[in-house]
Scaffold this motif. Sequence first.
Motif, PDB file in Angstrom:
ATOM      1  N   PRO A  48      72.587 -39.819  35.890  1.00  0.00           N
ATOM      2  CA  PRO A  48      72.496 -41.282  34.868  1.00  0.00           C
ATOM      3  C   PRO A  48      72.628 -42.494  34.738  1.00  0.00           C
ATOM      4  O   PRO A  48      71.556 -42.898  34.706  1.00  0.00           O
ATOM      5  N   THR A  49      73.616 -43.010  34.870  1.00  0.00           N
ATOM      6  CA  THR A  49      74.073 -44.467  34.468  1.00  0.00           C
ATOM      7  C   THR A  49      74.019 -45.021  36.327  1.00  0.00           C
ATOM      8  O   THR A  49      72.961 -46.236  35.951  1.00  0.00           O
ATOM      9  N   VAL A  50      74.659 -44.345  37.408  1.00  0.00           N
ATOM     10  CA  VAL A  50      75.045 -45.136  38.076  1.00  0.00           C
ATOM     11  C   VAL A  50      73.294 -45.653  39.060  1.00  0.00           C
ATOM     12  O   VAL A  50      72.714 -46.261  39.597  1.00  0.00           O
ATOM     13  N   MET A  51      72.777 -44.087  39.155  1.00  0.00           N
ATOM     14  CA  MET A  51      71.059 -44.307  39.371  1.00  0.00           C
ATOM     15  C   MET A  51      70.080 -44.720  38.906  1.00  0.00           C
ATOM     16  O   MET A  51      69.913 -45.723  40.020  1.00  0.00           O
ATOM     17  N   ILE A  99      64.389 -36.810  38.086  1.00  0.00           N
ATOM     18  CA  ILE A  99      64.729 -37.323  39.348  1.00  0.00           C
ATOM     19  C   ILE A  99      65.824 -37.649  39.581  1.00  0.00           C
ATOM     20  O   ILE A  99      66.427 -36.904  40.618  1.00  0.00           O
ATOM     21  N   ILE A 100      66.524 -37.567  38.669  1.00  0.00           N
ATOM     22  CA  ILE A 100      67.547 -37.463  37.925  1.00  0.00           C
ATOM     23  C   ILE A 100      68.674 -36.102  37.689  1.00  0.00           C
ATOM     24  O   ILE A 100      69.499 -35.724  38.723  1.00  0.00           O
ATOM     25  N   SER A 101      67.665 -35.361  37.674  1.00  0.00           N
ATOM     26  CA  SER A 101      68.091 -34.029  38.280  1.00  0.00           C
ATOM     27  C   SER A 101      68.261 -33.412  39.538  1.00  0.00           C
ATOM     28  O   SER A 101      69.070 -32.722  40.373  1.00  0.00           O
ATOM     29  N   TYR A 121      72.879 -34.583  27.129  1.00  0.00           N
ATOM     30  CA  TYR A 121      73.182 -35.047  26.981  1.00  0.00           C
ATOM     31  C   TYR A 121      72.694 -36.427  28.373  1.00  0.00           C
ATOM     32  O   TYR A 121      72.181 -37.325  28.388  1.00  0.00           O
ATOM     33  N   ALA A 122      72.432 -36.404  29.493  1.00  0.00           N
ATOM     34  CA  ALA A 122      73.205 -36.266  30.610  1.00  0.00           C
ATOM     35  C   ALA A 122      70.957 -37.389  30.717  1.00  0.00           C
ATOM     36  O   ALA A 122      70.033 -38.130  30.893  1.00  0.00           O
ATOM     37  N   PHE A 123      70.085 -36.223  30.214  1.00  0.00           N
ATOM     38  CA  PHE A 123      68.684 -35.983  30.090  1.00  0.00           C
ATOM     39  C   PHE A 123      68.818 -37.223  28.527  1.00  0.00           C
ATOM     40  O   PHE A 123      67.528 -38.211  29.069  1.00  0.00           O
ATOM     41  N   ILE A 124      69.196 -37.458  27.975  1.00  0.00           N
ATOM     42  CA  ILE A 124      68.687 -38.068  26.899  1.00  0.00           C
ATOM     43  C   ILE A 124      68.907 -39.090  27.137  1.00  0.00           C
ATOM     44  O   ILE A 124      67.878 -40.392  27.167  1.00  0.00           O
ATOM     45  N   LYS A 125      69.997 -39.782  27.754  1.00  0.00           N
ATOM     46  CA  LYS A 125      70.756 -40.746  27.930  1.00  0.00           C
ATOM     47  C   LYS A 125      69.218 -41.577  29.472  1.00  0.00           C
ATOM     48  O   LYS A 125      68.708 -42.890  29.419  1.00  0.00           O
ATOM     49  N   THR A 126      69.064 -40.662  30.560  1.00  0.00           N
ATOM     50  CA  THR A 126      68.028 -41.501  31.353  1.00  0.00           C
ATOM     51  C   THR A 126      66.432 -41.523  30.984  1.00  0.00           C
ATOM     52  O   THR A 126      66.030 -42.520  31.541  1.00  0.00           O
ATOM     53  N   LEU A 127      66.296 -40.348  29.589  1.00  0.00           N
ATOM     54  CA  LEU A 127      65.179 -41.295  29.063  1.00  0.00           C
ATOM     55  C   LEU A 127      65.283 -42.315  28.356  1.00  0.00           C
ATOM     56  O   LEU A 127      63.613 -43.201  28.609  1.00  0.00           O
ATOM     57  N   PHE A 128      66.269 -43.025  27.143  1.00  0.00           N
ATOM     58  CA  PHE A 128      66.465 -44.060  27.084  1.00  0.00           C
ATOM     59  C   PHE A 128      66.352 -44.933  28.186  1.00  0.00           C
ATOM     60  O   PHE A 128      66.351 -46.023  28.672  1.00  0.00           O
ATOM     61  N   PHE A 129      67.392 -44.726  29.432  1.00  0.00           N
ATOM     62  CA  PHE A 129      66.984 -45.455  30.918  1.00  0.00           C
ATOM     63  C   PHE A 129      66.172 -46.020  31.029  1.00  0.00           C
ATOM     64  O   PHE A 129      65.555 -46.854  31.181  1.00  0.00           O
ATOM     65  N   SER A 130      65.354 -45.136  31.322  1.00  0.00           N
ATOM     66  CA  SER A 130      63.825 -44.850  31.738  1.00  0.00           C
ATOM     67  C   SER A 130      62.600 -46.321  30.696  1.00  0.00           C
ATOM     68  O   SER A 130      62.032 -47.216  31.231  1.00  0.00           O
ATOM     69  N   PHE A 131      62.645 -45.569  29.882  1.00  0.00           N
ATOM     70  CA  PHE A 131      62.221 -46.776  28.501  1.00  0.00           C
ATOM     71  C   PHE A 131      62.520 -47.894  29.262  1.00  0.00           C
ATOM     72  O   PHE A 131      62.202 -49.308  28.477  1.00  0.00           O
ATOM     73  N   ILE A 132      63.938 -48.406  28.786  1.00  0.00           N
ATOM     74  CA  ILE A 132      64.851 -49.930  29.712  1.00  0.00           C
ATOM     75  C   ILE A 132      64.232 -50.136  31.255  1.00  0.00           C
ATOM     76  O   ILE A 132      63.225 -51.580  30.936  1.00  0.00           O
ATOM     77  N   LEU A 133      63.959 -49.318  31.579  1.00  0.00           N
ATOM     78  CA  LEU A 133      64.186 -49.695  32.979  1.00  0.00           C
ATOM     79  C   LEU A 133      62.273 -50.219  33.340  1.00  0.00           C
ATOM     80  O   LEU A 133      62.127 -50.975  33.829  1.00  0.00           O
ATOM     81  N   ALA A 134      61.411 -50.178  32.915  1.00  0.00           N
ATOM     82  CA  ALA A 134      59.881 -49.840  32.526  1.00  0.00           C
ATOM     83  C   ALA A 134      59.560 -51.295  31.191  1.00  0.00           C
ATOM     84  O   ALA A 134      58.878 -51.948  31.982  1.00  0.00           O
ATOM     85  N   THR A 135      60.473 -51.062  30.833  1.00  0.00           N
ATOM     86  CA  THR A 135      60.305 -52.743  29.675  1.00  0.00           C
ATOM     87  C   THR A 135      60.730 -53.591  29.938  1.00  0.00           C
ATOM     88  O   THR A 135      59.515 -54.743  29.611  1.00  0.00           O
ATOM     89  N   ILE A 136      61.801 -53.861  30.392  1.00  0.00           N
ATOM     90  CA  ILE A 136      63.059 -55.287  30.476  1.00  0.00           C
ATOM     91  C   ILE A 136      62.059 -55.572  31.129  1.00  0.00           C
ATOM     92  O   ILE A 136      61.848 -56.866  31.564  1.00  0.00           O
ATOM     93  N   PRO A 137      61.822 -54.804  33.407  1.00  0.00           N
ATOM     94  CA  PRO A 137      61.406 -56.464  33.553  1.00  0.00           C
ATOM     95  C   PRO A 137      59.782 -56.083  33.480  1.00  0.00           C
ATOM     96  O   PRO A 137      59.169 -57.711  34.158  1.00  0.00           O
ATOM     97  N   SER A 138      59.176 -55.411  32.854  1.00  0.00           N
ATOM     98  CA  SER A 138      58.382 -56.205  32.702  1.00  0.00           C
ATOM     99  C   SER A 138      57.703 -56.824  31.770  1.00  0.00           C
ATOM    100  O   SER A 138      56.833 -58.292  31.837  1.00  0.00           O
ATOM    101  N   ILE A 144      71.384 -51.403  29.827  1.00  0.00           N
ATOM    102  CA  ILE A 144      71.714 -50.102  30.192  1.00  0.00           C
ATOM    103  C   ILE A 144      73.638 -49.790  30.380  1.00  0.00           C
ATOM    104  O   ILE A 144      73.774 -48.443  29.364  1.00  0.00           O
ATOM    105  N   ILE A 145      73.978 -50.131  30.915  1.00  0.00           N
ATOM    106  CA  ILE A 145      75.745 -50.814  30.332  1.00  0.00           C
ATOM    107  C   ILE A 145      76.332 -50.423  28.933  1.00  0.00           C
ATOM    108  O   ILE A 145      76.725 -49.312  28.634  1.00  0.00           O
ATOM    109  N   LEU A 146      75.785 -51.306  28.073  1.00  0.00           N
ATOM    110  CA  LEU A 146      75.547 -50.802  26.940  1.00  0.00           C
ATOM    111  C   LEU A 146      74.882 -49.659  25.634  1.00  0.00           C
ATOM    112  O   LEU A 146      75.717 -49.234  24.890  1.00  0.00           O
ATOM    113  N   LEU A 147      73.768 -49.959  26.003  1.00  0.00           N
ATOM    114  CA  LEU A 147      73.780 -48.502  25.511  1.00  0.00           C
ATOM    115  C   LEU A 147      73.990 -47.123  26.482  1.00  0.00           C
ATOM    116  O   LEU A 147      74.059 -46.808  25.388  1.00  0.00           O
ATOM    117  N   ASN A 148      74.392 -47.402  27.667  1.00  0.00           N
ATOM    118  CA  ASN A 148      75.594 -45.859  28.076  1.00  0.00           C
ATOM    119  C   ASN A 148      76.386 -45.487  27.374  1.00  0.00           C
ATOM    120  O   ASN A 148      77.147 -44.394  26.654  1.00  0.00           O
TER     121      ASN A 148
END
Lengths: 233, 253
Positions: A77-80, A133-135, A175-192, A220-224
């Motif tokens: 979830p995190t390193v990927m 993808i994380i699974s 827990y891993a899936f909840i984390k990745t859902l939040f990370f996916s939002f971050i991955l889409a919005t901050i670069p956009s 991502i690190i702080l949210l993690n």
Amino acid sequence: MLKTLFSVPSKWTILWRRVISELEIIAIISLFIVGLMSLFMGGVIALNTAYQLTTPLLPDYTVGYITQQSTFLEFSPTVMSLILAGKVGSNIASEIGTMRVTEQIDALEVMGVNTHNYLIFPKIVSLSLYPLIISISMFLGVFGGYIASVYGGFSSSADFVEGIQLDFIPFHITYAFIKTLFFSFILATIPSYHGYYMNGGALEVGKASTVSFVWTSVVIILLNYLITQLLLT
Amino acid sequence: MIRVENITKSFNDVEILKGISTEFEKGKTNLIIGQSGSGKTVFLKCLLGLFEINTGTIRFEDKKLKEMTGKDRTILRQEMGMVFQGSALFDSMTVEENIMFPMQMFTKKADSEIRDRANIAIKRVNLINANTKFPDEISGGMKKRVAIARAIVMNPKYLFCDEPNSGLDPKTAILIDNLIQEITAEFKITTVINTHDMNSVMEIGEKIIFLKNGQKAWEGSNKDIFQTDNQAVSDFVYSSDLFKKVREVYLKN
């Protein structure tokens, strides 16, 4: 921005087409790098664990157990996500930034298109499939560990499988899936955001891409830390 | 018709537009000329609603731009066509898809009908064998034609062009100018063109506005510009020997 981002799209068929196209760019193309890294990192985790376990007091299944725990809880979830912040995040920031520089965003606005919704929302939707993808990463990570451990002679197949099953807590997957859902939002919005609101030329597109990678990684690190604190303690 | 009344626009306390008033008539090619930094692009972006003006009024027919709701503006923007300086074609779409895009976005027509209308626009701008090509596979002149086709495909009431023939060879530039003028007359569009090109001024300038330091310094047609005694316009338009000679010949005849 958030209001226009989540407003009703002008046309659902166009949104659907954009989601499919984004899925191809963001998710499918990332599968190769995710697969490759997970397989080898899983192997390295197993090898490192085996290398550290010199005492005969520890059972042989420890290698499988630690590989499973490390992969499920943090690596996949995190390193990927951090790795994909470089690949997917930079791709998003530079794509939108180039559209800004070449006036394509202005062209959309002049036409009356809600640019936040048209450009960014499909990326959020397609990245919401990120836990899938994380699974795959989790599976390949453990599989890589199995190959390295069993064929490297550090553990038997039965011991490694026992280690994977030992103390397996299904909530860790949630827990891993909840984390990745939040990370996916971050991955889409901050670069956009960094691509959309950049000014200047080609040089600034590069800068926006780099800055977006740094910010995405930091968030991502702080949210993690926050999510782990909330869900596991 | 677009009516502009005493508009001002500032960025960080620096006043870029200083009380410009004018009218852009329907079915005419209206040109905005002026030196770099005179406020042409800001003026055009204010007309498009991409920049909010500080004071003054911009009216499209009788409707004030400032008083329009978000929905009204969206409707107005669907009546606008814009040709950007760099064409601003969507890289990920083919030529045909670029032209089909506004109709796919805002009409409920079937894809076949949209494709037919896009092909009419493609024919109108004389684009041949380019439908399936991507923007990076075609020349600068072809890109401008695609941008014009995309701008007119929705039958706009207003057409805005930002330096439509910059970076083009003189022959292609004249073809693009003529195309814009023909389309303007044919579809009775209110066309506003932002240009540096003196050939465009002479050829298609049915109404010309000269901006200097954010103010309207002169207004007239391409016929008036030969006879003007406005020093600022003369210095700008007749800065080259060629145009000085053109002016002398015109005045002699």
